[in-house]
Scaffold this motif. Structure first.
Motif, PDB file in Angstrom:
ATOM      1  N   THR A 509       0.837  -1.205   0.000  1.00 12.67           N
ATOM      2  CA  THR A 509       0.000   0.000   0.000  1.00 12.67           C
ATOM      3  C   THR A 509       0.873   1.257   0.000  1.00 12.67           C
ATOM      4  N   ALA A 510       1.851   1.291   0.895  1.00 16.85           N
ATOM      5  CA  ALA A 510       2.746   2.455   0.963  1.00 16.85           C
ATOM      6  C   ALA A 510       3.488   2.636  -0.358  1.00 16.85           C
ATOM      7  N   GLU A 511       3.702   1.534  -1.050  1.00 15.27           N
ATOM      8  CA  GLU A 511       4.423   1.566  -2.315  1.00 15.27           C
ATOM      9  C   GLU A 511       3.738   2.444  -3.368  1.00 15.27           C
ATOM     10  N   LEU A 512       2.453   2.725  -3.171  1.00 19.17           N
ATOM     11  CA  LEU A 512       1.733   3.561  -4.138  1.00 19.17           C
ATOM     12  C   LEU A 512       1.716   5.038  -3.726  1.00 19.17           C
ATOM     13  N   ALA A 513       2.479   5.370  -2.688  1.00 19.24           N
ATOM     14  CA  ALA A 513       2.479   6.764  -2.219  1.00 19.24           C
ATOM     15  C   ALA A 513       3.446   7.615  -3.035  1.00 19.24           C
ATOM     16  N   ASP A 514       3.300   8.935  -2.895  1.00 18.99           N
ATOM     17  CA  ASP A 514       4.255   9.866  -3.508  1.00 18.99           C
ATOM     18  C   ASP A 514       5.411  10.129  -2.563  1.00 18.99           C
ATOM     19  N   ILE A 515       5.061  10.185  -1.270  1.00 15.09           N
ATOM     20  CA  ILE A 515       6.103  10.389  -0.261  1.00 15.09           C
ATOM     21  C   ILE A 515       5.902   9.358   0.843  1.00 15.09           C
ATOM     22  N   VAL A 516       6.990   8.733   1.264  1.00 11.86           N
ATOM     23  CA  VAL A 516       6.922   7.744   2.345  1.00 11.86           C
ATOM     24  C   VAL A 516       7.794   8.231   3.505  1.00 11.86           C
ATOM     25  N   LEU A 517       7.209   8.189   4.700  1.00  9.36           N
ATOM     26  CA  LEU A 517       7.914   8.688   5.880  1.00  9.36           C
ATOM     27  C   LEU A 517       8.273   7.523   6.809  1.00  9.36           C
ATOM     28  N   PRO A 518       9.500   7.493   7.323  1.00 11.09           N
ATOM     29  CA  PRO A 518       9.911   6.384   8.199  1.00 11.09           C
ATOM     30  C   PRO A 518       9.421   6.600   9.630  1.00 11.09           C
ATOM     31  N   VAL A 519       8.725   5.626  10.166  1.00  4.14           N
ATOM     32  CA  VAL A 519       8.158   5.758  11.507  1.00  4.14           C
ATOM     33  C   VAL A 519       9.010   4.981  12.514  1.00  4.14           C
ATOM     34  N   ALA A 520       9.211   5.584  13.657  1.00  4.32           N
ATOM     35  CA  ALA A 520       9.923   4.910  14.744  1.00  4.32           C
ATOM     36  C   ALA A 520       8.956   3.932  15.414  1.00  4.32           C
ATOM     37  N   SER A 521       9.445   2.782  15.798  1.00  2.00           N
ATOM     38  CA  SER A 521       8.562   1.815  16.461  1.00  2.00           C
ATOM     39  C   SER A 521       8.246   2.290  17.871  1.00  2.00           C
ATOM     40  N   ALA A 522       7.274   1.635  18.481  1.00  2.00           N
ATOM     41  CA  ALA A 522       6.852   2.016  19.828  1.00  2.00           C
ATOM     42  C   ALA A 522       7.997   1.893  20.836  1.00  2.00           C
ATOM     43  N   PHE A 523       8.983   1.067  20.501  1.00  2.00           N
ATOM     44  CA  PHE A 523      10.096   0.857  21.434  1.00  2.00           C
ATOM     45  C   PHE A 523      11.086   2.009  21.371  1.00  2.00           C
ATOM     46  N   GLU A 524      10.879   2.884  20.370  1.00  2.00           N
ATOM     47  CA  GLU A 524      11.809   4.001  20.168  1.00  2.00           C
ATOM     48  C   GLU A 524      11.165   5.328  20.525  1.00  2.00           C
ATOM     49  N   THR A 525       9.966   5.263  21.115  1.00  2.00           N
ATOM     50  CA  THR A 525       9.256   6.521  21.346  1.00  2.00           C
ATOM     51  C   THR A 525       8.571   6.538  22.716  1.00  2.00           C
TER      52      THR A 525
END
Ligand SMILES: Nc1nc2c(c(=O)[nH]1)N[C@H]1C(S)=C(S)[C@@H](COP(=O)(O)OP(=O)(O)OC[C@H]3O[C@@H](n4cnc5c(=O)[nH]c(N)nc54)[C@H](O)[C@@H]3O)O[C@H]1N2
Ligand SMILES: Nc1nc2c(c(=O)[nH]1)N[C@H]1C(S)=C(S)[C@@H](COP(=O)(O)OP(=O)(O)OC[C@H]3O[C@@H](n4cnc5c(=O)[nH]c(N)nc54)[C@H](O)[C@@H]3O)O[C@H]1N2
Ligand code: SF4
Ligand SMILES: [Mo]
Length: 803
Positions: A509-525
């Motif tokens: 699904t994300a592959e069809l985006a124009d911009i993809v943002l990297p999300v930190a996992s719950a263990f990093e936030t």
């Protein structure tokens, strides 16, 4: 291995990977997250599962997204041509595109989508994403609500005015009888599984309604092996036995439900005082309902509930011909209509419709009455159905008979710490008449609560109906795998003018985006959480979950992304100028708990919120509070549904793609297809994690051995699953607990696990394993738009060597 010079830290927190949210201790050695254990001092910390233990594999996986990406080739090109960009570029471009769409086409042309908080750490950021959507002015919020939350949160509002069992949770600690309906906590919510084991040890009884003999079903006093999608009939059948034998709480029904109210035979509306030819003594309220007093042998009027015992004299079962302004009208009490409908579903008929043994049915009815209070939970098995709403209402009706609502040991809304709302419902104007997409066709459905279904999204994009969607802001949610008709989904998402997607991994699904943002996992936030739901103690718990380790690469938390994007959209004013810390302080303020206190107590604190019971009896302005329905009573009979053209009682509707309704398909597709979630994976995630994938290498489909044998299929064979909509592959697994005509698949398979050489699967092709290619979106629940992932017609055959 820790050596003398290594530094080991233990970080208290909780696992946010699924709805269970188990209390945990993370072990960090020299800055690296190495192990994850339950924290028995936390209210949900009795155990953790294999997915939780695999958390370090998730955090350090080589495929994690580590920097923002921009597409450089057109959608549809096999290579998106991702180029690395900075956060400033990514968010500035996103803000500019979203502002352009809002300016040219209105903010409702942009939809916001989130992964389900039951299956991801989106629970950390859900309220903030919703706030962003509201502040931006979009009407469209997509979050699998029609598939996962409607029955538990939406449908039962029409009965109780409250979300049961979503908000009114089963009080497992005190229940006499536990009822799990299409719900398997052993797999889905470890905290409930642990509490169920404890309850059984102290003598509670258990009823499980499931086509498969699951973990809880094998420990149950009664396991009702329901045929997929026929649950509505089963609920009526059990209620029928209870009514026949007098196993129901008549006082509760009289005092707190509309059971004694009279219904007009001509219009189907509840009879009102103003309808009568002559006035009833002592009332001038024309809108008051009318009932029959056995004590006075006369009609009496009823307003909102008047308290325990106040309606003891009212008749429950009664038929009368009444003189009205429009002539004599046959009237019947709601309870008479309910009883008639339920009695029609005799144990013999239920055996035929549902495949449930009549003795088991009677035993379930007996336990529900004699072992009350009853605590219930119903979930996926009854959510993804073409009659999801009426199934939920039929179970709710059955539950009302037990009188266990909000009693200790029943389904109870536990108290939580006081908090300021953050979703920003006040930020969106209601005056302009704009609504979520589904509102126009299904005004009582998810749209009423601000949700848009995935099918409505696709239609909005592809057909511009009821208005065009041109932009999408996605926080997780792998729509193309999680929703039926992924091919249409791919076409729709490819047609959007602008899409931004935030995820930990690249998904189809994300592959069809124009911009993809990297999300930190719950263990990093870090995140702030109010309430852990499963018990009074858990729900009163407030915690500021600490970071276990620093974010991987340039990844950032969903919440940080929301706040930063909001500022760039000019919405900083309602986002504390981008300060998440200030927002947390605002959220916490009414609780009297401070961030400093939470930082000093990383395991969280008890807000000392006190749970009370039978809150509907509390006096407000001199009268009992009652229920948040239009009448203030539990509405067994719903005039609201009636007014919108739906059945006011939960009449049984067979599955829309089932043997009873689609005779034309019976020969080609003689089997009934359902599916269930995977113990080791959350929805379409986690197949890339070696410790989990090693234990479940390939997609499977469960078949009864006889069904397999007549088709020449042996356990482990590759088979082809076929429906009128599509075809995919899976490995056969024998399950003798199934009814022979029932087949159970798994959804969410696409990802490879390179580390152990386990393959990926084409999400869109017939040689892939995307279960949801098998399901269409044309036969859906008329109230909610729920899609029948859990009851369809199919055939299974062995894959030939040439395929
Ligand atoms: N391990 C794991 N845990 C999860 C998730 C996950 O993917 N994996 N997902 C999370 C999410 S998003 C959710 S919604 C919850 C869901 O949690 P559950 O609702 O427990 O999920 P399932 O196991 O899919 O479905 C429950 C049962 O419904 C049965 N069923 C199938 N068809 C029917 C039917 O027609 N009628 C009835 N009565 N039962 C039927 C299945 O056999 C299954 O045992 O779990 C959450 N937790
Ligand atoms: N056939 C069938 N279909 C189903 C179901 C079923 O049982 N059977 N279940 C339905 C249900 S109940 C649900 S809830 C939906 C679930 O559908 P989704 O909510 O789409 O869940 P997933 O498919 O697991 O996809 C979650 C995505 O979010 C990403 N993600 C995980 N954590 C985070 C995070 O913290 N932040 C962000 N930004 N992204 C994250 C993951 O990498 C993944 O790409 O599927 C539904 N579809
Ligand atoms: S059940 Fe497993 S995945 Fe879910 S919160 Fe607990 S440890 Fe995490
Ligand atoms: Mo879900």
């Amino acid at each position: 291995m820790s050596t003398d010079s290594s530094r080991t830290e233990h970080v208290a927190g909780y696992c946010a990977l699924c709805v269970s949210r188990c209390g945990t201790i993370a072990t960090v050695v020299d800055g690296r997250f190495v192990a994850f254990e339950p924290d028995p001092l936390h209210p949900t910390g009795q155990a953790i599962c294999a997915k939780g233990r695999a958390a370090p594999e998730l955090v350090y996986h080589v495929e994690r997204l580590t920097h923002p990406l921009r597409r450089t080739r057109p959608k549809g090109d096999p290579d998106p041509g991702w180029e690395r960009i900075s956060w400033d570029e990514a968010l500035d471009e996103t803000a500019a595109q979203l502002r352009r769409l809002a300016r040219d086409h209105g903010p409702e042309s942009v939809a916001f989508a989130v992964a389900s908080p039951s299956t991801s750490a989106l629970s950390d950021a859900l309220g903030w994403v919703e706030r962003l959507k509201n502040a931006f002015g979009s009407r469209n919020f997509i979050g699998a609500f029609e598939l996962c939350g409607w029955g538990r949160y939406g449908a039962t509002l029409s009965t109780f005015g409250e979300s049961v069992p979503g908000v009114y949770m089963p009080d497992l600690e005190h229940a006499g009888c536990i009822l799990y309906w299409g719900y398997n906590p052993n797999l889905a919510r470890l905290t409930h599984a642990v509490a169920t084991t404890d309850a059984l040890k102290r003598g509670a009884r258990l009823i499980v309604v499931d086509p498969r003999r699951t973990g809880p079903a094998s420990k149950a006093d009664v396991w009702l092996r329901v045929r997929p999608g026929t649950d509505g009939a089963l609920a009526l059948g059990i209620a029928g036995v209870m009514i026949e034998r007098g196993w129901f709480d008549a006082d509760f029904l009289r005092d707190w439900t509309n059971a004694p109210m009279l219904v007009r035979g001509d219009t189907g509306r509840l009879l009102r005082a103003g309808d009568l030819e002559g006035a009833i003594a002592g009332t001038d309220d024309a809108a008051a309902f009318v009932a029959w007093s056995e004590q006075d042998e006369a009609l009496v009027t009823c307003g909102r509930p008047a308290g325990d015992g106040a309606r003891a004299h009212l008749a429950l079962e009664r038929k009368l011909t009444i003189e009205t302004g429009s002539g004599p009208v046959d009237c019947t009490t709601v309870f008479s209509l309910v009883a008639e409908m339920c009695r029609r579903h005799t144990p013999e008929l239920i055996e035929e419709i549902c495949g449930v043994d009549r003795a088991h049915l009677v035993e379930a009815a007996r336990l529900l009455w004699h072992e009350r209070p009853v605590a219930y939970y119903a979930w996926s098995g009854v959510e993804m159905q073409s009659s999801a709403t009426q199934i939920a209402r039929a179970i709710a009706q059955l539950y009302a008979l037990t009188g266990s609502f909000d009693r200790q040991g029943g389904n109870v809304r536990y108290a939580s710490a006081a908090a300021n709302p953050i979703e920003g419902h006040d930020l969106i104007s209601r005056a302009d008449g704009r609504h979520a997409l589904g509102f126009y066709e299904r005004p009582l459905g998810p749209a009423r609560f601000g949700f848009t279904t995935t099918e409505e999204l696709y239609r909005g994009i592809l057909e511009g109906q009821p208005y065009a969607i041109r932009g999408l802001v996605g926080f997780g949610t792998n729509l193309l795998l999680s929703h039926a008709d992924g091919l249409r989904g791919r076409e729709a998402l490819s047609a959007l003018e602008f899409t931004v997607y935030a995820d930990l991994f690249m998904s189809p699904t994300a592959e069809l985006a124009d911009i993809v943002l990297p999300v930190a996992s719950a263990f990093e936030t870090e995140t702030l959480r109010f309430g852990f739901e499963v018990s009074p103690e858990a729900q009163s718990h407030v915690q500021l979950r600490r970071r276990v380790v620093d974010p991987i690469g340039e990844s950032r938390s969903d919440t940080d992304i929301v706040f930063d994007l909001a500022c760039r959209l000019g919405l900083g004013e309602v986002f504390w100028d981008g300060s998440v810390e200030a927002a947390y302080r605002h959220h916490l303020a009414p609780s009297g708990i401070t961030l400093e206190e939470l930082r000093a107590h990383p395991r969280g604190v008890d807000a000392k919120a006190r749970t009370t019971y039978r809150k509907f009896t509390e006096t407000v302005d001199g009268a009992p509070r009652g229920f948040a329905t239009p009448s203030g009573m539990i509405e067994l009979y719903s005039e609201t549904l009636l007014a919108h053209g739906y059945a006011p009682l939960p009449e049984y509707e067979p599955p829309l793609v089932g043997p009873a309704t689609r005779g034309d398909l019976r020969e080609r597709f003689p089997l009934i297809l359902t599916c269930a979630k995977h113990l080791l994976f959350c929805e379409s995630q986690n197949r890339q994690l070696p410790s989990l994938r090693r234990r479940a290498l390939e997609p499977e489909v469960e078949l009864h051995p006889e069904t397999a044998e007549v088709r020449g299929i042996a356990g482990g064979d590759w088979v082809r699953l076929e429906t009128e909509r599509g075809s995919v592959r899976a490995r056969a697994r024998m399950n003798p607990s199934l009814e022979p005509r029932v087949v159970c698949g798994q959804h969410g398979w696409w990802q490879a696990c390179e580390a152990i050489g386990a393959p990926g699967y084409d999400p869109f092709g017939r040689d892939g394993a995307n279960f949801n290619l098998l399901i269409g979106c044309d036969a859906i629940d008329p109230v909610s738009g729920s899609v029948p992932h859990r009851a369809y017609l199919c055939e299974v055959r062995k894959v030939s060597s040439s395929e």
